[in-house]
Enzyme design. Structure first.
Site, mmCIF file in Angstrom:
data_model
loop_
_atom_site.group_PDB
_atom_site.id
_atom_site.type_symbol
_atom_site.label_atom_id
_atom_site.label_comp_id
_atom_site.label_asym_id
_atom_site.label_seq_id
_atom_site.Cartn_x
_atom_site.Cartn_y
_atom_site.Cartn_z
ATOM 1 N N GLY A 143 -47.045 67.414 44.995
ATOM 2 C CA GLY A 143 -46.888 67.400 43.542
ATOM 3 C C GLY A 143 -46.624 65.984 43.053
ATOM 4 O O GLY A 143 -47.532 65.151 42.976
ATOM 5 N N GLY A 144 -45.372 65.691 42.745
ATOM 6 C CA GLY A 144 -44.984 64.415 42.140
ATOM 7 C C GLY A 144 -45.611 63.177 42.782
ATOM 8 O O GLY A 144 -46.140 62.306 42.070
ATOM 9 N N ASN A 190 -51.544 68.184 43.746
ATOM 10 C CA ASN A 190 -51.461 69.105 42.605
ATOM 11 C C ASN A 190 -50.814 68.342 41.460
ATOM 12 O O ASN A 190 -49.609 68.111 41.460
ATOM 13 C CB ASN A 190 -50.612 70.330 43.015
ATOM 14 C CG ASN A 190 -50.359 71.261 41.838
ATOM 15 O OD1 ASN A 190 -50.951 71.111 40.772
ATOM 16 N ND2 ASN A 190 -49.474 72.228 42.040
ATOM 17 N N TRP A 191 -51.652 67.972 40.502
ATOM 18 C CA TRP A 191 -51.150 67.128 39.398
ATOM 19 C C TRP A 191 -50.293 67.925 38.411
ATOM 20 O O TRP A 191 -49.643 67.345 37.565
ATOM 21 C CB TRP A 191 -52.314 66.482 38.653
ATOM 22 C CG TRP A 191 -53.088 65.469 39.436
ATOM 23 C CD1 TRP A 191 -52.901 65.103 40.744
ATOM 24 C CD2 TRP A 191 -54.176 64.671 38.955
ATOM 25 N NE1 TRP A 191 -53.811 64.135 41.093
ATOM 26 C CE2 TRP A 191 -54.609 63.843 40.019
ATOM 27 C CE3 TRP A 191 -54.837 64.555 37.728
ATOM 28 C CZ2 TRP A 191 -55.655 62.934 39.891
ATOM 29 C CZ3 TRP A 191 -55.885 63.660 37.582
ATOM 30 C CH2 TRP A 191 -56.291 62.849 38.661
ATOM 31 N N LYS A 192 -50.349 69.250 38.514
ATOM 32 C CA LYS A 192 -49.628 70.110 37.555
ATOM 33 C C LYS A 192 -50.001 69.706 36.121
ATOM 34 O O LYS A 192 -51.143 69.302 35.896
ATOM 35 C CB LYS A 192 -48.115 70.048 37.826
ATOM 36 C CG LYS A 192 -47.798 70.353 39.304
ATOM 37 C CD LYS A 192 -46.350 70.612 39.575
ATOM 38 C CE LYS A 192 -46.165 70.914 41.069
ATOM 39 N NZ LYS A 192 -44.791 71.210 41.442
ATOM 40 N N GLU A 232 -44.829 78.269 40.472
ATOM 41 C CA GLU A 232 -44.623 78.057 39.030
ATOM 42 C C GLU A 232 -45.404 79.081 38.221
ATOM 43 O O GLU A 232 -44.972 79.507 37.152
ATOM 44 C CB GLU A 232 -45.009 76.613 38.660
ATOM 45 C CG GLU A 232 -43.977 75.616 39.183
ATOM 46 C CD GLU A 232 -44.505 74.234 39.485
ATOM 47 O OE1 GLU A 232 -45.633 73.899 39.070
ATOM 48 O OE2 GLU A 232 -43.772 73.477 40.165
ATOM 49 N N GLY A 250 -40.099 69.795 43.719
ATOM 50 C CA GLY A 250 -39.624 68.939 42.641
ATOM 51 C C GLY A 250 -38.133 68.653 42.702
ATOM 52 O O GLY A 250 -37.549 68.143 41.750
ATOM 53 N N SER A 256 -41.665 68.405 47.767
ATOM 54 C CA SER A 256 -41.088 67.061 47.900
ATOM 55 C C SER A 256 -41.665 66.262 49.062
ATOM 56 O O SER A 256 -40.936 65.525 49.745
ATOM 57 C CB SER A 256 -39.557 67.136 47.993
ATOM 58 O OG SER A 256 -39.020 67.712 46.822
ATOM 59 N N HIS A 258 -49.341 79.727 42.977
ATOM 60 C CA HIS A 258 -48.263 78.728 42.975
ATOM 61 C C HIS A 258 -46.992 79.359 42.405
ATOM 62 O O HIS A 258 -47.052 80.155 41.474
ATOM 63 C CB HIS A 258 -48.681 77.511 42.147
ATOM 64 C CG HIS A 258 -47.777 76.339 42.371
ATOM 65 N ND1 HIS A 258 -46.540 76.239 41.774
ATOM 66 C CD2 HIS A 258 -47.906 75.247 43.160
ATOM 67 C CE1 HIS A 258 -45.958 75.119 42.192
ATOM 68 N NE2 HIS A 258 -46.769 74.505 43.031
ATOM 69 N N GLU A 286 -44.795 76.724 50.425
ATOM 70 C CA GLU A 286 -44.009 75.896 49.512
ATOM 71 C C GLU A 286 -42.675 76.574 49.209
ATOM 72 O O GLU A 286 -42.599 77.420 48.304
ATOM 73 C CB GLU A 286 -44.772 75.686 48.202
ATOM 74 C CG GLU A 286 -46.089 74.967 48.356
ATOM 75 C CD GLU A 286 -46.482 74.241 47.069
ATOM 76 O OE1 GLU A 286 -46.784 73.052 47.163
ATOM 77 O OE2 GLU A 286 -46.453 74.856 45.986
#
Ligand code: 13P
Length: 255
Positions: free
Chosen positions: A235-236, A10-12, A98, A174, A214, A96, A168
């Site tokens: 993610g990251g 997930n590149w966000k 977010e 993150g 993470s 998600h 999640e």
């Protein structure tokens, strides 16, 4: 029951068109032919068309990060499932944390989006997760159980083949603070039981449940070796081709 692992990046809100071209070129070379693991990327909307062209001749799945529930209409700024399907998008991330937190997405809205995406033929990654406060109060299962029940209300058992669940925990996203494999496994196992109650043993046994929060090359293998952890929503670490490749390789069943 053996389930094919699924790892999605997930590149966000990262990567413009030039960066997308570069990262996908790198991922194509590293992972384009992989068959034992389902691999996907979820770039931002502005990169989906390009990504669809770049991924047309390989196995990497293309996901969107959000979708609206209507087929079309006066919804300024929104994108419909049909539009995503029309450019070769394979799946979409819905619910998600977010989006729940920063864009006020309710359980009801998430349920509508899931049903709309499924009826357009898209796969859906349904995200659930508790806050730190909920975990510390011992309300994790209550929270994620209710998110799953409302997300999947009215979904046909047949469509569940196109659903992937992602656990999640919000406190792990993150933050560098990962759920331990045992903590994640306990929630995954309980989520599978919840789905068994909603549908049946067959649906629950086939359902792939990803962990997200993470995930890194250093912790992927231990998480993915748990019996009910069938993949990762990254993610990251998905913004770096080498790290993402390492996470995908950690999901290969024979390791
Ligand atoms: P991080 O891997 O950056 O913690 O993000 C997890 C996530 O939210 C994936 O959807």
């Amino acid at each position: 029951m053996s389930r094919k692992p699924i790892i999605v990046g997930n590149w966000k809100m990262h990567n413009d068109v030039a960066q997308t071209r570069q990262l996908l070129g790198d991922l194509h070379a590293r992972l384009g032919g992989i068959a034992e693991v389902d691999v996907g990327v979820a770039p931002p909307f502005t990169s989906l068309m390009l990504a669809s062209e770049l991924l047309a001749d390989n196995r990497i799945l293309l996901s969107a990060q959000n979708v609206h529930y209507a087929e079309e209409g006066a919804f300024t700024g929104e994108i419909s499932p049909k539009m995503l399907a029309s450019i070769g998008v394979d799946m979409v991330i819905v619910g998600h944390s977010e989006r729940r937190q920063f864009f006020a997405e309710s359980d009801e809205m998430i349920n509508l989006k899931i049903k709309a995406a499924l009826s357009s033929g898209l796969m859906v990654i349904v995200c659930v997760g508790e806050t730190l406060e909920e975990r510390e109060a011992g309300r994790t299962m209550q929270r994620v159980g209710s998110q799953v029940r409302s997300a999947l209300a009215g979904v046909d058992a047949a469509d569940m083949r196109k659903v992937v669940l992602a656990y999640e925990p919000i406190w792990a996203i993150g933050t560098g603070r990962t759920a331990t494999p045992a903590q994640a496994q306990a929630v995954h196992e309980a989520l599978r039981k919840e789905v068994e109650q909603l549908f049946d043993e067959g649906v629950a046994g086939r359902l792939r449940i990803q962990y997200g929060g993470s995930v890194k090359p250093s912790n992927a293998a231990s998480l993915l070796s748990e019996p009910d952890i069938d993949g990762a929503l990254v993610g990251g670490a998905s913004l770096n081709a080498e790290d993402f490749e390492q996470i995908v390789l950690a999901a290969r069943p024979w390791i």
